[in-house]
Design a protein around this motif. Structure first.
Motif, PDB file in Angstrom:
ATOM      1  N   GLY A 283       0.844  -1.291   0.010  1.00 23.49           N
ATOM      2  CA  GLY A 283       0.249  -0.025  -0.016  1.00 23.49           C
ATOM      3  C   GLY A 283       0.777   1.209   0.048  1.00 23.49           C
ATOM      4  O   GLY A 283       0.229   2.385   0.050  1.00 23.49           O
TER       5      GLY A 283
ATOM      6  N   TYR B 167     -10.316   8.757  -4.727  1.00 25.31           N
ATOM      7  CA  TYR B 167     -10.830   7.935  -3.613  1.00 25.31           C
ATOM      8  C   TYR B 167     -11.507   6.684  -3.946  1.00 25.31           C
ATOM      9  O   TYR B 167     -11.927   6.640  -4.895  1.00 25.31           O
ATOM     10  CB  TYR B 167     -11.908   8.892  -2.644  1.00 25.31           C
TER      11      TYR B 167
ATOM     12  N   HIS C   9     -15.185   1.850   4.201  1.00 29.72           N
ATOM     13  CA  HIS C   9     -14.034   2.674   4.432  1.00 29.72           C
ATOM     14  C   HIS C   9     -14.048   3.864   3.277  1.00 29.72           C
ATOM     15  O   HIS C   9     -14.369   3.057   2.216  1.00 29.72           O
ATOM     16  CB  HIS C   9     -12.942   1.857   4.550  1.00 29.72           C
TER      17      HIS C   9
ATOM     18  N   VAL D 237     -11.540   5.701   1.385  1.00 33.96           N
ATOM     19  CA  VAL D 237     -10.002   5.712   1.346  1.00 33.96           C
ATOM     20  C   VAL D 237      -9.582   6.724   0.194  1.00 33.96           C
ATOM     21  O   VAL D 237     -10.192   7.040  -0.937  1.00 33.96           O
ATOM     22  CB  VAL D 237      -9.343   4.419   0.845  1.00 33.96           C
ATOM     23  N   TYR D 238      -8.598   7.719   0.709  1.00 33.72           N
ATOM     24  CA  TYR D 238      -8.005   8.660  -0.290  1.00 33.72           C
ATOM     25  C   TYR D 238      -6.541   8.549  -0.366  1.00 33.72           C
ATOM     26  O   TYR D 238      -5.869   8.010   0.345  1.00 33.72           O
ATOM     27  CB  TYR D 238      -8.725  10.216   0.010  1.00 33.72           C
ATOM     28  N   VAL D 239      -6.096   8.914  -1.801  1.00 35.45           N
ATOM     29  CA  VAL D 239      -4.553   9.326  -2.006  1.00 35.45           C
ATOM     30  C   VAL D 239      -4.610  10.665  -2.693  1.00 35.45           C
ATOM     31  O   VAL D 239      -5.263  10.912  -3.562  1.00 35.45           O
ATOM     32  CB  VAL D 239      -4.128   8.246  -2.986  1.00 35.45           C
TER      33      VAL D 239
ATOM     34  N   ARG E 101      -1.972   9.578   2.128  1.00 35.98           N
ATOM     35  CA  ARG E 101      -3.002   8.621   2.222  1.00 35.98           C
ATOM     36  C   ARG E 101      -3.756   8.421   3.399  1.00 35.98           C
ATOM     37  O   ARG E 101      -3.078   8.587   4.426  1.00 35.98           O
ATOM     38  CB  ARG E 101      -2.320   7.114   1.737  1.00 35.98           C
TER      39      ARG E 101
ATOM     40  N   SER F  33      -7.832   7.161   5.356  1.00 33.33           N
ATOM     41  CA  SER F  33      -9.022   6.150   5.427  1.00 33.33           C
ATOM     42  C   SER F  33      -9.884   6.845   6.739  1.00 33.33           C
ATOM     43  O   SER F  33      -9.426   7.005   7.810  1.00 33.33           O
ATOM     44  CB  SER F  33      -8.735   4.971   5.616  1.00 33.33           C
TER      45      SER F  33
ATOM     46  N   THR G 257      -4.563   3.838   5.650  1.00 40.97           N
ATOM     47  CA  THR G 257      -5.022   2.784   4.517  1.00 40.97           C
ATOM     48  C   THR G 257      -4.403   1.398   4.859  1.00 40.97           C
ATOM     49  O   THR G 257      -5.046   0.610   4.360  1.00 40.97           O
ATOM     50  CB  THR G 257      -4.498   3.201   3.115  1.00 40.97           C
ATOM     51  N   ASP G 258      -3.619   1.160   5.979  1.00 43.01           N
ATOM     52  CA  ASP G 258      -3.069  -0.134   6.229  1.00 43.01           C
ATOM     53  C   ASP G 258      -4.112  -0.925   6.676  1.00 43.01           C
ATOM     54  O   ASP G 258      -4.054  -2.158   6.517  1.00 43.01           O
ATOM     55  CB  ASP G 258      -2.012   0.092   7.310  1.00 43.01           C
TER      56      ASP G 258
ATOM     57  N   PHE H 149      -5.352  -1.685   2.931  1.00 43.17           N
ATOM     58  CA  PHE H 149      -4.354  -2.483   1.885  1.00 43.17           C
ATOM     59  C   PHE H 149      -3.420  -3.237   2.715  1.00 43.17           C
ATOM     60  O   PHE H 149      -2.103  -2.922   3.205  1.00 43.17           O
ATOM     61  CB  PHE H 149      -3.635  -1.143   1.487  1.00 43.17           C
TER      62      PHE H 149
ATOM     63  N   SER I 257      -5.181  -2.109  -3.107  1.00 43.93           N
ATOM     64  CA  SER I 257      -3.930  -1.133  -3.345  1.00 43.93           C
ATOM     65  C   SER I 257      -3.682  -0.728  -4.585  1.00 43.93           C
ATOM     66  O   SER I 257      -3.512   0.204  -5.093  1.00 43.93           O
ATOM     67  CB  SER I 257      -2.807  -1.356  -2.625  1.00 43.93           C
TER      68      SER I 257
END
Length: 389
Positions: free
Chosen positions: A12, A231, A241, A243-245, A265, A267, A329-330, A333, A343
């Motif tokens: 991830g 996202y 969840h 999740v965004y990057v 990153r 979540s 995010t862990d 991911f 991921s």
């Protein structure tokens, strides 16, 4: 390990190889438009929400009796027993089928329910053209723009959802449980520009018994961008969840950290509120709550909260609870096959978004507003990481 244009990715994590070119900070000015019409602040949710799946399987059992019979009666009995056995075998398939269906419903394997582009904005307080800290922020907003397999849905019109966060900051740990609500569920680019992104001209405000000397000018600043990326709404049977990057800014600044974007990153656990139940503390739902169709309302059953699904935020005034995740995010991911696949899917989307943003503008702010078909609004906007000086 997953090879992307952003670099080698393991568990991830991603290492950027290229980023869009940046330009120097430009002077900020306002743009005239409508006033911000966001509704009043809702109270923070304090109730712990844990979603459970109840599984019941009732199988009927019959008594068996053996009795000595004549040959003729025995043959008839044997024939009947074969028929009965066949019927029972067919009936026995139903509980087994129900067990399989229940097991599938209880499957906690995460999957992507929706993915797209995400934008983070804030609006400064009235008459505050140069915010310097969180105290100068009136409210924070999130825009999510879903993608289909063919790309952004209805890209010519927008199809954006605008969410308001009255607490101003994003949740970071499990102790942070902040409410958000949908201001616009299917906003066009034109609506966003005229009713949200732009500010307003100063206007005279006079009290009921005030004289001319008591008149004051009130100016509503334009919305300010402080983050852009991709996202994914990732769901299981028990929770969802967001999740965004982040792709922009390249390096986080004071504004991102103060507003809760402490990593590239992140979540949140996200849940949708059942409008059939009252708000905590006696507060009222913004706008009276969403007007869900019967099939969505029935899906809540008797639960106050359910894991968020994309259809929940397709209606204005729907309420969402965001809970921070310390692991980021862990938590999604993971090192297993499913986690790596999720991921890789999000990273691929992020890589595509970087390429797209490079082509839209020479500065971060210009690229963000051009992405929302409001390039003129970028005039006077500071670079995303330099909003607080």
């Amino acid at each position: 390990m997953v090879e992307t244009r952003r670099g080698t990715h393991t568990n991830g994590a991603a290492v950027d190889k290229e980023k869009p070119a940046r330009s120097e900070k430009i002077e900020k000015t306002g743009k005239p438009s409508h006033k911000d019409s966001a509704t009043s602040e809702v109270k923070e949710e304090t109730r712990d929400i844990r979603h459970t799946v109840e599984i019941s399987d009732n199988a009927a059992a019959g008594d068996k009796h053996g009795r000595s019979q004549s040959p003729e009666v025995g043959r008839k009995s044997q024939k009947n027993s074969h028929t009965t056995a066949s019927i029972r075998a067919h009936q026995d398939e139903e509980p087994e089928k129900r067990e399989e269906e229940d097991a599938a419903a209880d499957d906690d394997t995460p999957g992507v329910l929706e993915k797209g582009i995400i934008y983070f904005f804030f609006r400064a307080r009235v008459n505050t053209d140069e915010p310097h800290s969180l105290a100068d922020v009136a409210r924070t907003y999130i825009i999510v723009q879903p993608r289909s397999e063919e790309g952004v849905k209805h890209s010519s019109s927008g199809h954006c959802r605008l969410l308001a966060l009255p607490k101003k900051v994003l949740p970071q740990t499990g102790r942070d449980r902040f409410m958000a609500f949908v201001l616009k569920a299917d906003a066009s680019y034109t609506e966003l520009e005229s009713e949200f992104l732009s500010g307003s001209e100063p206007e005279k405000q006079t009290g009921g018994n005030a004289n001319a000397s008591d008149q004051a000018e009130r100016h509503y600043p334009a919305a300010t961008a402080f983050g852009e990326g991709v996202y994914a709404i990732i769901g299981t049977s028990r929770e969802s969840h967001l999740v965004y990057v982040l792709n922009l800014p390249e390096k986080l600044g004071a504004v991102q950290k103060q507003l809760g974007l402490t990593n590239q990153r992140g979540s949140f656990i996200v849940s949708a509120k059942n409008p059939a139940f009252p708000m905590p503390g006696g507060a009222k739902m913004v706008g009276g709550g969403p007007r869900y169709p019967k099939e969505i309302q029935d899906s809540f059953r008797s639960l106050r909260w359910v894991p968020l699904r994309p259809e929940h935020i397709d209606y204005a005034n729907s309420h969402v609870l965001l809970i921070g995740e310390s692991k980021g995010t862990d938590s999604i991911f993971t090192d297993d096959r499913v986690g790596r696949e999720l991921s890789a899917e999000v990273e691929e989307l992020a890589d595509e978004d970087i390429d797209r943003m490079r082509r839209l503008g020479s500065t971060e702010a210009e690229a963000v507003f051009a992405s929302l078909h409001a390039k003129d609004q970028a005039e006077g906007q500071p670079e995303l990481a330099k909003t607080f000086g």
